[in-house]
Design an enzyme around this catalytic site. Structure first.
Site, PDB file in Angstrom:
ATOM      1  NE  ARG A 168      -3.592  -2.389   2.426  1.00  0.00           N
ATOM      2  CZ  ARG A 168      -4.629  -2.612   3.225  1.00  0.00           C
ATOM      3  NH1 ARG A 168      -5.000  -1.676   4.086  1.00  0.00           N
ATOM      4  NH2 ARG A 168      -5.278  -3.753   3.181  1.00  0.00           N
ATOM      5  NE  ARG A 221      -1.534   5.101   8.626  1.00  0.00           N
ATOM      6  CZ  ARG A 221      -2.765   4.599   8.654  1.00  0.00           C
ATOM      7  NH1 ARG A 221      -3.188   3.882   7.643  1.00  0.00           N
ATOM      8  NH2 ARG A 221      -3.566   4.826   9.669  1.00  0.00           N
ATOM      9  CD  GLU A 228      -8.905  -0.951  10.575  1.00  0.00           C
ATOM     10  OE1 GLU A 228      -8.976   0.295  10.480  1.00  0.00           O
ATOM     11  OE2 GLU A 228      -9.005  -1.724   9.596  1.00  0.00           O
ATOM     12  CB  SER A 234     -11.555  -4.319   8.269  1.00  0.00           C
ATOM     13  OG  SER A 234     -12.622  -3.562   7.829  1.00  0.00           O
ATOM     14  NE  ARG A 248      -1.976  -1.058  11.866  1.00  0.00           N
ATOM     15  CZ  ARG A 248      -2.974  -0.359  11.337  1.00  0.00           C
ATOM     16  NH1 ARG A 248      -4.225  -0.576  11.720  1.00  0.00           N
ATOM     17  NH2 ARG A 248      -2.732   0.578  10.438  1.00  0.00           N
TER      18      ARG A 248
END
Lengths: 503, 379
Positions: free
Chosen positions: B202, B217, B289, B292, B343
């Site tokens: 990403r 990130r 987070e 999801s 994460r």
């Protein structure tokens, strides 16, 4: 023309001509040659760039990195270097490199000389003198300065050109390496024997289809040809191979790593690959200087770039797991079906940084680790000492392992172990500081610090997953189409001993 | 013009036919262009929204579930970067030189931890009947678009390959969705449940701030993703199933977390409903987070062209007439993060840190780390 004002200095066209002996025609296109004419313009104005060179060339030249090539050594051993270039079928131009080097050497001296003159003029100006004399000195100083700027720029461009040509010179070659093409490679070792089957042998594609292990067709729609999904037990087999390989190599003292798979293209080049060539193996990212790695060798080599390591740290041994991406441009033919040649695959790679006198020892260690692992998986394989034309620029010596693939009815390469000596380290800037000889007060004078030396680097494939999958499926197929899992992998597959059709 | 007629009449008809033909070509071209424009605009319409989804921005998201409690420490808490530094687990600085910022090497026990997380997650989800997959990580940009992402927008999250229509995937959702594109599946095959392991890439364009340091990130990471193709009437059921699998796994790792029903402004175009799990990260001193789970109903399937043929009602001779074949319907698709490795590493390091700087390994992962129970400093 301003030249007439340069009385008393020797900077003139005649001097510049000394630096430009007669050259072969390849020189006609060199950027610096075009600056000879505008040099006079440079003496009148004070441009930083010569208008006649192209902007792109300037940019390429200026942003390119420099390899710490030992030009003196090349010059002193030019026959050996030339023979090596021939033996490797390389297109490096040694004559050009030597000429550029001499030219560079002389131009460097010239630059120093002019600098000296300019300093002399500056000193002269400190004394008392008549106005007209001062004026003349000022003009002289100004001309020298402009001339110097132009010369320094020529020097930069010449260095870029020298680097470009010199970087193409391949590594030297181990004396035992057979000279010639692929037919000259020598078999060092042969292990096991081809399994005998009492039933018709299937290739990995057919076996995989029956066992629902791969999907190439959908991957071709989603991504393109030579992409694939692994499914069901093939996923477990990949995980088992990676986990087992990592643990086997870690037992032997290698530090595990995962690495970035996007790297700056300069790092790719420093490892000896060509991201921008025709038929490049390297995928580049749009609007970026980044590329996808074709092997973890690249980010692991980069781990210590531009560093001086303490000798006590060596050898540094890493085992790295990564995905690898290769365009496989120019590769075609039936031997490239299925998993044999793909654009993306998982690989476990070994990498060693060591002192020069130890690299041959570690090359033997790496190939032994590979042979031990492939033996324990029960594969039939041979280890080859690759011939000079098959080495690839960075390798001083390269051992390839080819395993028997019954479905392909031939041996296929499953790994490669290269000793790159100082080829990569001179480009990546990786050196070590030899431990100092004991003295009463070690820090007493700088003179006691041994100068840093370039490390040697080695890399070797511990496990290239798709080729291993081919080997395992084809060699261990049973009559009923199921696959026996070799013993060492069973603990990593939940204790299972067979891959069979889902009911 | 097939009948008999006088020459002049025929001539008139020929001209009339010619004019009509040219007019038709022009009209058809207009139609094509109009359809393109229609598609362009219509594709921007987001999926409909589940009636229970709170309306509003991120503050409106509702907590569905809260599990565990924040661990109490009798010593100063370190964040994952500090812990990782002491234990020689990461290298961000060299990666910045070799690749750029937000890249990293994992070293030593962090490598084992990543492998353990992936192996354990795959086996947990496989136990629940999901088919394991590994996927291409380069895909055609059209497939990326069909899944609802924007490879070419400003601030795109997607890396593109030079001189190619290919992109790097940001999630295995994309190649798994593509697995059945342009297909009509037999109803008896549904639901199709996949668990896919891939690397994800990403650009994180537009993301900044201190909360993006270290592993929080990054441009590249490993992820295990769950994906379901099912009949429309079952998607809500499978959405609940997916979130339950996630909650079970995070609970068994001993994490303190909350599950959120994301508010309408935070859904992303393809999702009808989205549940996010945020886990407590003591070093960051907040929830972050970690997964999801989205129900995309038929948003992706209408773009990827994935339909199913409902089973026919029993008749005397099923193949007697075409009229008995039920028309194909669009499947519903769902995707959910089983494990986003960086994460999870943050969670494990920060929650399980000991006073001496070592990290306790949660029980379920120990068999996957050779039976070890602690990550400690190398001597």
């Amino acid at each position: 023309m301003k030249m007439s004002c340069l009385k008393g200095t020797t900077i003139s066209f005649s001097c510049l001509k000394l630096a430009f002996p007669s050259y072969p025609s390849s020189f006609q296109n060199l950027p610096f040659r075009r600056t000879i004419k505008p040099l006079s313009a440079a003496l009148q104005t004070s441009p930083a760039t010569s208008p006649s060179t192209t902007k792109a060339e300037d940019q390429v030249a200026r942003s390119h990195w420099k390899a710490a090539i030992d030009f003196k050594w090349i010059k002193d051993n030019k026959e050996a270097v030339a023979a090596n270039i021939r033996n490797r079928n390389s297109d490096a131009d040694l004559e050009l490199v030597l000429q550029l080097y001499d030219h560079f050497f002389n131009l460097q001296k010239e630059v120093e000389r002019v600098r000296g003159e300019r300093n002399a003029v500056a000193n002269k100006m400190k004394g008392k003198m008549e106005q007209s004399q001062r004026q003349r000195l000022i003009e002289e100083g100004k001309n020298l300065k402009e001339g110097l700027i132009a010369l320094e720029e020529d020097l930069l461009k010449l260095n870029d050109k020298l680097q470009l040509e010199a970087q193409r010179i391949p590594n030297m070659t181990h004396p035992n390496v057979p000279i010639g093409g692929e037919d000259s490679s020598m078999t060092r070792k042969l292990v096991g024997s081809a399994p005998e089957f009492s039933f018709p042998v299937k290739d990995h594609l057919e076996l995989g289809k029956e066992l629902c292990l791969f999907d190439f067709d959908t991957a071709a729609e989603v991504s393109g040809s030579k992409f694939y999904y692994l499914k069901n037990d093939a996923v477990l087999l990949e995980m088992a191979l990676v986990n087992w390989t990592l643990s086997e190599v870690m037992k032997r003292g290698f530090t595990p790593l995962t690495t970035p798979e996007l790297v700056r293209s300069s790092v790719v080049e420093k490892c000896g690959f060509q991201p921008r060539g025709n038929n490049t193996q390297v995928y580049s990212i749009e609007d970026s200087d980044q590329c996808l790695i074709g092997t973890a060798e690249i980010p692991v080599g980069g781990l210590h770039m531009d560093s001086i390591l303490a000798e006590t740290l060596l050898p540094l041994k890493y085992v790295a797991f990564s995905h690898c991406f290769r365009t496989e441009a120019g590769a075609a033919g039936s031997a490239t079906r299925g998993l044999y040649r793909v654009h993306q695959f998982s690989k476990v790679e070994m990498f060693i940084f060591c002192r020069p006198e130890e690299s041959e020892h570690y090359h033997e260690e790496l190939i032994k680790i590979e042979e031990d692992m492939f033996s324990s998986l029960g594969l039939h394989f041979k280890t080859l000492d690759m011939a000079s034309e098959d080495l690839g620029a960075p390798a001083y010596r390269k051992f390839d392992v080819e395993a028997w693939m019954p479905g392909l009815e031939r041996f296929g390469e499953i790994s490669s172990a290269s000793n790159c000596t100082d080829y990569q380290s001179r480009r990546l800037g990786i050196r070590y500081r030899p431990s100092e000889a004991p003295v009463a007060s070690p820090k007493s004078s700088k003179g006691n610090l041994a100068p840093p030396l370039f490390v040697h680097t080695l890399n070797a494939t511990a496990c290239a997953v798709p080729r291993m999958i081919i080997c395992l499926l084809e060699n261990y197929q049973q009559e009923d189409g199921s696959i026996l899992i070799p013993e060492p992998l069973r603990p990593f597959m939940g204790g299972r001993s067979v891959i069979s059709r889902k009911l | 013009m097939k009948g008999k007629m006088e020459q002049s009449q025929r001539q008139r008809l020929i001209e009339e036919g010619k004019n009509l033909k040219e007019g038709l070509i022009a009209l058809e071209e207009d139609l094509l262009k109009l359809n393109d424009k229609l598609q362009l605009e219509a594709q921007r319409i987001p999926n409909m929204t589940h009636p229970n989804v709170p309306i509003g921005g991120e503050d409106s998201s509702m907590t569905r579930k809260l599990v565990g409690s924040a661990p109490e420490f009798s010593f100063p808490v370190k964040d994952h970067l500090e812990l990782g530094k002491e234990l020689c687990l990461f290298d961000f600085d060299t990666a910045a030189e070799v690749s750029g910022s937000k890249f990293y090497y994992l070293k030593n026990d962090a490598v084992l931890l990543e492998m353990a997380l992936v192996n354990w997650t795959l086996s947990e989800v496989m136990k629940r009947g999901f088919t394991p997959l590994t996927t291409p990580e380069l895909v055609r940009s059209s497939v990326v678009e069909k899944c609802g992402f924007q490879p070419r927008g400003n601030n795109t999250q997607v890396y593109s390959i030079e001189d190619s229509d290919q992109c790097l995937i940001g999630t295995a959702e994309i190649p798994v969705g593509g697995l059945h594109m342009d297909s009509i599946l037999a109803e008896t095959l549904l639901p199709l449940k996949y668990v896919a392991f891939s690397h994800c890439f990403r650009t994180e364009a537009g993301a900044a701030g201190s909360a993006t340091r270290g592993l929080y990130r990054v441009h590249q990471f490993s992820k295990v993703e769950m994906f379901i193709f099912c009949r429309p009437e079952e998607s809500e059921h499978y959405h609940e199933e997916l979130i339950k699998i996630e909650e079970d796994m995070f609970s068994s790792l001993g994490l303190h977390f909350k599950t959120l029903d994301m508010a309408s402004e935070d859904l992303g175009a393809p999702a009808y409903r989205k549940f996010d799990v945020e886990a407590w990260m003591p070093g960051l001193e907040r929830f972050g987070e970690i997964s999801s789970a989205s129900n995309c109903t038929d948003y992706q399937s209408r773009r990827l062209g994935i339909r199913y043929r409902p089973s026919e009602a029993p008749v005397a001779s099923p193949k007697s007439s075409k009229g008995n074949l039920a028309p194909p319907l669009f499947v519903h698709t769902l995707n959910a993060t089983a494990c986003a490795v960086p994460r999870m590493i943050i969670c494990l390091l920060e929650n399980y840190q000991q006073e001496d700087g070592s990290i306790l390994i949660p029980e379920p992962l120990r068999p996957f780390m050779g039976g070890r129970s602690v990550i400690s400093r190398k001597l």
